[in-house]
Scaffold this active site. Structure first.
Site, PDB file in Angstrom:
ATOM      1  N   LYS A  20      43.170  44.013  35.110  1.00 25.94           N
ATOM      2  CA  LYS A  20      42.726  44.011  36.416  1.00 25.94           C
ATOM      3  C   LYS A  20      41.421  44.174  36.816  1.00 25.94           C
ATOM      4  O   LYS A  20      40.923  44.719  36.402  1.00 25.94           O
ATOM      5  CB  LYS A  20      43.467  44.925  37.359  1.00 25.94           C
ATOM      6  CG  LYS A  20      44.833  45.293  36.985  1.00 25.94           C
ATOM      7  CD  LYS A  20      45.731  46.157  38.698  1.00 25.94           C
ATOM      8  CE  LYS A  20      46.769  46.914  38.205  1.00 25.94           C
ATOM      9  NZ  LYS A  20      47.469  47.717  39.484  1.00 25.94           N
ATOM     10  N   TYR A  60      53.595  40.351  42.279  1.00 28.53           N
ATOM     11  CA  TYR A  60      54.064  42.119  43.208  1.00 28.53           C
ATOM     12  C   TYR A  60      55.222  41.231  43.607  1.00 28.53           C
ATOM     13  O   TYR A  60      55.458  42.348  44.630  1.00 28.53           O
ATOM     14  CB  TYR A  60      52.822  42.209  43.481  1.00 28.53           C
ATOM     15  CG  TYR A  60      51.897  43.164  42.841  1.00 28.53           C
ATOM     16  CD1 TYR A  60      52.845  44.074  41.300  1.00 28.53           C
ATOM     17  CD2 TYR A  60      51.005  43.140  42.740  1.00 28.53           C
ATOM     18  CE1 TYR A  60      51.441  44.934  40.527  1.00 28.53           C
ATOM     19  CE2 TYR A  60      50.066  43.748  41.497  1.00 28.53           C
ATOM     20  CZ  TYR A  60      50.499  44.231  40.518  1.00 28.53           C
ATOM     21  OH  TYR A  60      49.444  46.015  39.746  1.00 28.53           O
ATOM     22  N   ASN A 123      43.698  50.895  39.140  1.00 29.83           N
ATOM     23  CA  ASN A 123      43.578  51.524  38.387  1.00 29.83           C
ATOM     24  C   ASN A 123      44.072  51.061  36.795  1.00 29.83           C
ATOM     25  O   ASN A 123      44.833  51.037  36.044  1.00 29.83           O
ATOM     26  CB  ASN A 123      45.534  52.284  38.408  1.00 29.83           C
ATOM     27  CG  ASN A 123      46.603  51.654  38.609  1.00 29.83           C
ATOM     28  OD1 ASN A 123      46.264  50.038  38.141  1.00 29.83           O
ATOM     29  ND2 ASN A 123      47.840  51.843  39.170  1.00 29.83           N
ATOM     30  N   HIS A 126      47.940  46.219  34.586  1.00 25.50           N
ATOM     31  CA  HIS A 126      49.203  46.586  34.888  1.00 25.50           C
ATOM     32  C   HIS A 126      49.924  45.690  33.324  1.00 25.50           C
ATOM     33  O   HIS A 126      49.477  45.406  32.565  1.00 25.50           O
ATOM     34  CB  HIS A 126      49.570  44.861  35.274  1.00 25.50           C
ATOM     35  CG  HIS A 126      50.874  44.882  35.382  1.00 25.50           C
ATOM     36  ND1 HIS A 126      51.663  45.225  36.305  1.00 25.50           N
ATOM     37  CD2 HIS A 126      51.499  43.905  34.802  1.00 25.50           C
ATOM     38  CE1 HIS A 126      52.968  44.246  35.791  1.00 25.50           C
ATOM     39  NE2 HIS A 126      52.665  43.733  35.104  1.00 25.50           N
ATOM     40  N   GLU A 137      57.360  37.597  33.317  1.00 24.88           N
ATOM     41  CA  GLU A 137      55.814  37.737  33.701  1.00 24.88           C
ATOM     42  C   GLU A 137      54.841  37.018  33.192  1.00 24.88           C
ATOM     43  O   GLU A 137      54.123  36.388  33.303  1.00 24.88           O
ATOM     44  CB  GLU A 137      55.110  39.415  33.428  1.00 24.88           C
ATOM     45  CG  GLU A 137      55.673  40.226  35.039  1.00 24.88           C
ATOM     46  CD  GLU A 137      55.484  41.682  34.811  1.00 24.88           C
ATOM     47  OE1 GLU A 137      55.915  42.404  35.533  1.00 24.88           O
ATOM     48  OE2 GLU A 137      54.783  42.092  34.026  1.00 24.88           O
TER      49      GLU A 137
END
Ligand code: IDP
Ligand code: MG
Length: 161
Positions: A20, A60, A123, A126, A137
């Site tokens: 990310k 998402y 965080n 992914h 995805e």
């Protein structure tokens, strides 16, 4: 048996992994790739992209309606993301183990989020959470021709024939 792998087709599992924007900006690209690479997984696709907000919403979509959704969507589209596909036996489930729990507060030391992150909204990484989401995805982020099939020299040492 395929010419591109000693693994049977069913074991040539693939998962979608993304570093990310926080991971990219903090200089953690090589650190994160290293953890998948040294485990023995095979990189079959990689690119650097800045997702649009619309694209981030698609990625998402299952979290739409959650209070943090808009912030999450805006954050994912706020800068470059390293999009990758990794292949190997059990890579979907074990990839999630390498990543650690969603909140870094609960991630064990030794995991990516445990070692490298502090807060849930930042965080660093992914990873697909199951076979169906992995397929969806990968198809969302990559064109079929962007997935590279090749023989890894290490496979004969990683897997029993
Ligand atoms: P995962 O990334 O471990 O699969 P998900 O539940 O799919 O976790 O949530 C996607 C992302 O949304 C998380 O990685 C995290 O960055 C963010 N997120 C999840 N829960 C919260 C929250 O309660 N507050 C803020 N961000 C959250
Ligand atoms: Mg998830």
């Amino acid at each position: 048996v395929s010419q591109t792998s000693i693994l049977e087709a069913a074991e040539r599992e693939r998962t979608f992994i993304a570093i990310k924007p926080d991971g990219v900006q903090r200089g953690l690209i090589s650190e994160i790739i290293h953890r998948f690479e040294r485990k023995g997984y095979k990189l079959v696709a990689i690119k650097l992209v800045i997702p649009t907000k619309e694209f981030a919403e698609k990625h998402y979509h299952d979290l739409k309606g959650r209070p943090f959704f808009n912030g999450l969507r805006d954050f994912l589209s706020s800068g470059p993301v390293v999009a990758m596909v990794w292949e190997g036996q059990g890579v979907i489930k074990y990839g999630r183990k390498l990543i650690g729990a969603t909140s870094p507060h609960n991630s064990e030391p030794g995991t990516i989020r445990g070692d490298l992150a502090v807060s849930v909204g930042r965080n660093t990484i992914h990873g697909s959470d199951g076979p169906e989401t992995a397929n969806a995805e990968i198809a969302l982020w990559f064109k079929p021709e962007e997935l590279v099939s090749y023989t890894s020299n290490a496979e004969k040492w990683l897997y029993e024939p």
